[in-house]
Each structure stands twice: as C-alpha cells, then as structure tokens.
Design an enzyme around this catalytic site. Structure first.
Site, PDB file in Angstrom:
ATOM      1  N   ARG A  66       8.276  37.870   7.412  1.00 53.64           N
ATOM      2  CA  ARG A  66       7.639  38.706   6.400  1.00 53.64           C
ATOM      3  C   ARG A  66       7.229  37.914   5.152  1.00 53.64           C
ATOM      4  O   ARG A  66       6.169  38.143   4.581  1.00 53.64           O
ATOM      5  CB  ARG A  66       8.570  39.845   6.021  1.00 53.64           C
ATOM      6  CG  ARG A  66       7.770  40.999   5.528  1.00 53.64           C
ATOM      7  CD  ARG A  66       8.547  42.141   5.071  1.00 53.64           C
ATOM      8  NE  ARG A  66       9.870  42.241   5.684  1.00 53.64           N
ATOM      9  CZ  ARG A  66      10.433  43.390   5.940  1.00 53.64           C
ATOM     10  NH1 ARG A  66       9.791  44.491   5.710  1.00 53.64           N
ATOM     11  NH2 ARG A  66      11.660  43.446   6.423  1.00 53.64           N
ATOM     12  N   LYS A 172      20.190  38.606  21.478  1.00 56.03           N
ATOM     13  CA  LYS A 172      21.073  39.754  21.592  1.00 56.03           C
ATOM     14  C   LYS A 172      21.113  40.495  20.259  1.00 56.03           C
ATOM     15  O   LYS A 172      20.781  39.873  19.262  1.00 56.03           O
ATOM     16  CB  LYS A 172      22.468  39.297  22.030  1.00 56.03           C
ATOM     17  CG  LYS A 172      23.384  38.791  20.906  1.00 56.03           C
ATOM     18  CD  LYS A 172      24.730  38.428  21.453  1.00 56.03           C
ATOM     19  CE  LYS A 172      25.863  39.144  20.819  1.00 56.03           C
ATOM     20  NZ  LYS A 172      26.289  38.732  19.495  1.00 56.03           N
ATOM     21  N   ASP A 201      21.810  34.844  26.188  1.00 53.11           N
ATOM     22  CA  ASP A 201      23.246  34.934  25.907  1.00 53.11           C
ATOM     23  C   ASP A 201      23.648  33.484  25.683  1.00 53.11           C
ATOM     24  O   ASP A 201      23.710  32.710  26.642  1.00 53.11           O
ATOM     25  CB  ASP A 201      24.020  35.527  27.085  1.00 53.11           C
ATOM     26  CG  ASP A 201      25.478  35.713  26.728  1.00 53.11           C
ATOM     27  OD1 ASP A 201      26.095  34.744  26.236  1.00 53.11           O
ATOM     28  OD2 ASP A 201      26.017  36.811  26.915  1.00 53.11           O
ATOM     29  N   HIS A 202      23.891  33.104  24.447  1.00 50.86           N
ATOM     30  CA  HIS A 202      23.996  31.666  24.183  1.00 50.86           C
ATOM     31  C   HIS A 202      25.193  31.033  24.895  1.00 50.86           C
ATOM     32  O   HIS A 202      25.227  29.827  25.084  1.00 50.86           O
ATOM     33  CB  HIS A 202      23.965  31.359  22.683  1.00 50.86           C
ATOM     34  CG  HIS A 202      25.276  31.546  21.971  1.00 50.86           C
ATOM     35  ND1 HIS A 202      25.689  32.761  21.516  1.00 50.86           N
ATOM     36  CD2 HIS A 202      26.254  30.680  21.636  1.00 50.86           C
ATOM     37  CE1 HIS A 202      26.870  32.625  20.928  1.00 50.86           C
ATOM     38  NE2 HIS A 202      27.241  31.362  20.987  1.00 50.86           N
ATOM     39  N   LYS A 206      26.021  26.953  27.107  1.00 45.70           N
ATOM     40  CA  LYS A 206      27.085  25.978  26.821  1.00 45.70           C
ATOM     41  C   LYS A 206      27.371  25.159  28.077  1.00 45.70           C
ATOM     42  O   LYS A 206      27.537  25.716  29.166  1.00 45.70           O
ATOM     43  CB  LYS A 206      28.371  26.698  26.377  1.00 45.70           C
ATOM     44  CG  LYS A 206      28.258  27.348  24.997  1.00 45.70           C
ATOM     45  CD  LYS A 206      29.579  28.014  24.624  1.00 45.70           C
ATOM     46  CE  LYS A 206      29.430  28.887  23.397  1.00 45.70           C
ATOM     47  NZ  LYS A 206      29.631  28.225  22.133  1.00 45.70           N
ATOM     48  N   GLU A 240      38.535  33.649  17.620  1.00 45.25           N
ATOM     49  CA  GLU A 240      37.875  32.962  16.505  1.00 45.25           C
ATOM     50  C   GLU A 240      38.804  32.995  15.303  1.00 45.25           C
ATOM     51  O   GLU A 240      39.530  33.978  15.109  1.00 45.25           O
ATOM     52  CB  GLU A 240      36.575  33.666  16.146  1.00 45.25           C
ATOM     53  CG  GLU A 240      35.543  33.604  17.236  1.00 45.25           C
ATOM     54  CD  GLU A 240      34.229  34.216  16.784  1.00 45.25           C
ATOM     55  OE1 GLU A 240      33.371  33.458  16.317  1.00 45.25           O
ATOM     56  OE2 GLU A 240      34.083  35.437  16.873  1.00 45.25           O
ATOM     57  N   HIS A 264      29.040  37.908  26.084  1.00 48.93           N
ATOM     58  CA  HIS A 264      29.606  36.586  26.386  1.00 48.93           C
ATOM     59  C   HIS A 264      30.799  36.654  27.342  1.00 48.93           C
ATOM     60  O   HIS A 264      30.891  35.886  28.295  1.00 48.93           O
ATOM     61  CB  HIS A 264      30.071  35.894  25.101  1.00 48.93           C
ATOM     62  CG  HIS A 264      29.034  35.858  24.012  1.00 48.93           C
ATOM     63  ND1 HIS A 264      27.692  35.734  24.271  1.00 48.93           N
ATOM     64  CD2 HIS A 264      29.139  35.916  22.661  1.00 48.93           C
ATOM     65  CE1 HIS A 264      27.032  35.727  23.121  1.00 48.93           C
ATOM     66  NE2 HIS A 264      27.882  35.836  22.136  1.00 48.93           N
TER      67      HIS A 264
HETATM   68  C1  BG6 Z   1      27.920  35.604  18.487  1.00 54.04           C
HETATM   69  C2  BG6 Z   1      28.635  36.694  17.742  1.00 54.04           C
HETATM   70  O1  BG6 Z   1      27.172  36.128  19.545  1.00 54.04           O
HETATM   71  O2  BG6 Z   1      28.871  34.689  19.009  1.00 54.04           O
HETATM   72  C3  BG6 Z   1      29.499  36.115  16.628  1.00 54.04           C
HETATM   73  O3  BG6 Z   1      27.684  37.594  17.187  1.00 54.04           O
HETATM   74  C4  BG6 Z   1      30.423  35.071  17.179  1.00 54.04           C
HETATM   75  O4  BG6 Z   1      30.241  37.141  15.986  1.00 54.04           O
HETATM   76  C5  BG6 Z   1      29.660  34.046  18.002  1.00 54.04           C
HETATM   77  O5  BG6 Z   1      31.054  34.432  16.082  1.00 54.04           O
HETATM   78  C6  BG6 Z   1      30.607  33.101  18.706  1.00 54.04           C
HETATM   79  O6  BG6 Z   1      29.863  32.063  19.275  1.00 54.04           O
HETATM   80  P1  BG6 Z   1      30.496  30.627  19.488  1.00 54.04           P
HETATM   81  O7  BG6 Z   1      29.430  29.849  20.173  1.00 54.04           O
HETATM   82  O8  BG6 Z   1      30.874  30.104  18.126  1.00 54.04           O
HETATM   83  O9  BG6 Z   1      31.717  30.834  20.336  1.00 54.04           O
END
Ligand code: BG6
Length: 512
Positions: A66, A172, A201-202, A206, A240, A264
């Site tokens: 934007r 996501k 989905d990151h 990995k 985390e 995840h």
């Molecule tokens: C994200 C979440 O998809 O994944 C976050 O929205 C989370 O809340 C993160 O912290 C964790 O990713 P990673 O790669 O640090 O384990």
C-alpha cells in the site's frame, strides 16, 4: 520405458537437491513486499539464492504494497532488509546485480489499477528481454486479501500467460476453520488450477523435516520397525521460548492450535506416518499424506475434552529475565481465553498405526526452543538380567530433532563398565552440523526455488489443508463451548501439569 506421465527425475528436488537445476526465467511479484515476512524472510532468501547462483539466470522482482514509494525506495528497502536479515553477509556486487531488475507498484490490493500496472511491469520485462518470463505471485499479505488478490489477478488476465507458467504462492493461514479454508480454496480454484497454487507451510522447507523422508525411505534399518508391532508411542514437540511479542492482534484470534498444530505439527505427523510413495512427485507424496490425515478420526466434542489440553502462560522467567504472563502482554484482552499451549493425543487408525498414541504439544514461553519427534519402541519382551541389573533398561527411543541441534539420536541400553551387569541408556547420534559442516539453507530459500521451478511437493494441497482442519475444528468447537479461565503454566516452564493426563500407561513427556 519412460512415459510422459512419469515425473522427470532431473526436475525433482527431493531426488536431486537444490543445486544448479536450471530454472526458467522468472518474474516474482511479492504482494505485501514491505511487510515483516518479506523483509525478514523473503527478500533475504532471494538474496541467498542469488548468492549461490541458484536463481534463474534472468530474474525480475516486483514489490507491491500500500505504501507509496518509488522503484528506488523499494530497492533501498530491499537492500536494508537483506543487510539486516540475510544469513550471509551481503556481498554488494551480488546485491547490486540482484536489485537491477526491480519495480514497485503501490496501491491497495483491491484496487484494479494495481493490477493494470502489474501487467505493464510484467509486459515490459518480457519485451525488454524478448522472452516470456514465468510469473510467480507471492501473497505475503493479511489473509483477508488472499481471495481478493487472486480474484483480481483473474479479472485482469494475470492468472495465465501465453508461453510461460503462472503460479501463486499463498502464505498461511488458509482460513481459521474448515468452512473458511473451503471458501478460500474454492475462491482460489475458481481462478487458478490446483497445479498453479503453492500453499506454504514453512516447516516443509526445513532440511531436517525433509530428512525424515531420507531417514525413513533411504535406510533399510528403520522401516521394518515403523509400525504398531514395534512402536509404543510417538511424541511430537514444537516448543518455543519466545512469547507472542508484538503479534497480539493476530495471535489472540488464533491461538496455539491454529497457529502451529493445524499446519506445522500435522505436517510432521503425516511425514512420520505416511506410506512410502510410489515416486517422490508432488501428487504421489501428497496423496500419501492425505491418507494419513483421513485415518485420524476427528474427535467428537466429548472426546475433544479429554484428548486435548490447552493452557496459557502466566508470569515467569525466560532467559534469566522476569517476563509477563500472556494476559499482561500488550494488546491482549485481560479476559482472553486464547491458548498459548496445546497438547493432543491422536491416533492414526490404519493398518500400520492402529493403537499407537501420537502425542503432540506446542507452546510459547516454554523452557526452551525445541522441535523434535520422539519415537519410543516397545519394551523388550523379557529381561534375562538379574533384577537389580535391569533397573536401567529403558525402551529404545529414536529422536529426530528438527531444531536446534538438528540431527537424529537413538537411545540404546548399554552395559555400564564394571563387574556387574548394570545397564543404562546411551545415545548414538548424528548431528547435521558436524556431519556436513555446512549451513543449511533457510526454509524459504528452498520453497521459493521450488515454486519457481514448479515443484509443489513441499506445499500443501487443497484437500490436505481441509483434512487438517477437519481434525482441528471439533477441538476448537469444544474449547469455544467451555468458556471461562483456562489452566496456566509459568513462563519458562515445561508446560501445564494438565498435559500429563493425556499420557496413557507408562508413557511420559520428554523434558523440554
Ligand atoms: C509460525 C507461527 O508459523 O511458526 C509462529 O505463526 C511460530 O507463531 C513460528 O513462532 C515457528 O517457526 P520456527 O521456524 O521458528 O519453528
């Protein structure tokens, strides 16, 4: 004899890895280009690909957001983001070459003129080079814009291009429940074909997550054990140590179940439990993953209350410092019942897994950051040692650690040196860091490459997302139906005691 329907081995990243497979010239457009994800992850990932020579030989970048700014302003923003967040120190020459072909299109995502200008930019790049670039649109925006952007791309004919491929990458979350996910999938598939859609989905990007496939399907050692006859239970942890930071606006409407479990953690579960695919092609792999999800019966509302536990962090200490509880975090309503911790007990009801509990847990502000899968084998059937020597005998455990200390460790019972037969578990360990002596690429590097290459294996298919929500939806509904305060755990701890109640028999959570 090879047929046209067979996947090309040389185009398959799971077979060949990232390196040097040529990618068709590409113009990548990032919607939300000035946002946090773009600055911290996407732009640095693109830089690192450039650094390795892994980008297509001809590559253009268009940013859209934007905020009003010139091409040069955006170039400067990209340069600064890369300098600050790249895993490698930025080489000015590589950076300069990468940012040569950059444009910026300002405007709101529902504004038709944005798409007219995007069309112009894309056309200009094609004409200048005399080729039809593949086009990748990366939607790194608030979720409410996903269907708007795809709709507008369709209205302006940007969803296809003569002579090249058009793909759309969607971040996501895909909806906040099953109904919304279906609605979004339908809206997207009204315009695009599924093969053009890359839902991120990151975790799938990995290295260690992909290594699960290597571990299971490239070794003869483990697969014979990988079933209900040998495995007692599985626990998947995504802990985390961080709190929610400045993300209250998003997080308080999401919670741990939506934020990490639906995507995840269920991805980790499916890769762990799936049958070997016939080939490592996008649909063969995803077909097998969907079968696993379908074998998990969505809990009834009553069952949801005893197979799922939620909790919130209270005050405590993290990294040696006093930290706030969730309800004291900025912008969190003081009566919020959003869970920052979720634990579940699931079962994959199929021939391989029936009767094996699979425990999942995730939470913010736990004792440390760790993502791992621990597979505990059944105890040996008979202990021939003297009673006192048997004390240290523990069932074997195979632990796949995704982060940190990426690797695999296997606990085995070994004799303690000495004249008596005393036994204790010792670990056999493989660590990525020492085995390969090289830094793994960031998840986004891999995923952006795959999207440009047109390989959707590591992306979530429409039916997969919906099957994930089918499992999570009843739990959300059960929780929503029981308002009131939820259990608390001190920040910096291993989580709430209530989670122990999920464990059956002798099963125990591993220490976090
Ligand atoms: C994200 C979440 O998809 O994944 C976050 O929205 C989370 O809340 C993160 O912290 C964790 O990713 P990673 O790669 O640090 O384990």
């Amino acid at each position: 004899m090879a047929t046209a329907a067979q996947p090309r081995v040389d185009a398959n990243p799971l077979v060949e890895g990232l390196e040097r497979l040529p990618i068709h010239p590409t113009t990548l457009t990032i919607f939300g280009a000035t946002g946090d994800l773009s600055k911290r992850k996407l732009l640095p990932a693109i830089y690192n690909l450039a650094h390795e020579g892994a980008l297509p030989e001809r590559f253009n970048l268009i940013g859209s957001s934007r905020g009003v700014m010139s091409d040069d302003d955006f170039r400067e923003l990209a340069r600064e983001s890369i300098r600050s967040f790249s895993r490698r120190r930025a080489d000015e020459k590589v950076l300069g070459a990468l940012l040569e072909h950059v444009r910026y299109v300002a405007g709101s995502f529902d504004d038709p003129t944005v798409y007219e200008r995007l069309a112009e930019c894309n056309r200009a790049f094609d004409e200048e080079a005399g080729i039809a670039f593949d086009r990748v649109y990366y939607l790194s925006t608030a979720p409410s814009f996903f269907s708007v952007i795809v709709g507008r791309l369709g209205e302006h004919g940007l969803h296809r291009n003569a002579g090249s491929e058009v793909r759309v990458v969607i971040e996501k979350p895909i909806g906040t429940n099953l109904a919304e996910a279906r609605e979004l999938n339908n809206a997207v598939l009204d315009v695009l074909e599924e093969r053009q859609v890359y839902r991120i989905d990151h975790y799938l990007g990995k290295e260690t997550v992909q290594n699960m496939l290597a571990f299971r399907f490239a070794n003869g050692l483990f697969e014979p054990l990988w079933n209900r006859n040998f495995i007692d239970y599985v626990q998947i942890t995504a802990a985390e140590d961080i709190g929610i930071g400045t993300r209250a606006g998003y997080y308080d409407t999401s919670g741990a179940l939506r934020d990490l479990v639906q995507n995840h953690m269920l991805q980790l579960l499916t890769l762990l439990c799936m049958e070997p695919p016939v080939a490592f092609s996008a649909d063969e792999v995803r077909d097998e993953k969907v079968k696993v999800l379908r074998a998990i019966h969505p809990p009834t509302p009553e069952a949801a209350m005893y197979m799922a536990v939620r909790a919130q962090y209270g005050e405590g200490t993290s990294g040696g410092e006093d930290v706030k509880g969730y309800l004291q975090e900025d912008d969190v309503p003081t009566d919020s019942t959003t869970e920052t911790y979720a634990a579940l007990r699931l079962e994959v009801d199929n021939w391989r897994w029936a009767g094996v509990p699979i425990y999942l847990r995730t939470g913010k502000r736990l004792a440390r950051k760790v993502t791992e899968i621990a597979v505990t084998l059944k105890p040996v059937p008979h202990l021939a040692f003297h009673q006192d020597g048997s004390v240290g005998v523990q069932p074997n455990q195979i632990v796949l650690t995704m982060q940190p200390n990426e690797g695999v460790s296997i606990s085995i019972g070994a004799k303690i040196p000495g004249t008596r037969m005393r036994i204790r578990p010792v670990n056999m360990q493989f660590l990525y860091g020492t085995a390969f002596m090289s830094e793994s690429p960031e998840a986004y590097e891999r995923l952006i490459t795959d999207a440009m290459r047109g390989d959707a294996t590591l992306f979530t298919r429409d039916d997969e997302v919906e099957a994930q929500w089918e499992i999570v939806d009843p739990i959300l509904a059960a929780w929503a139906g029981t308002p009131g305060a939820i259990p608390q755990y001190p920040a910096g701890s291993g989580g709430p005691e209530e989670a122990d109640a999920l464990m059956q028999g002798e099963h125990r959570w591993r220490a976090i």
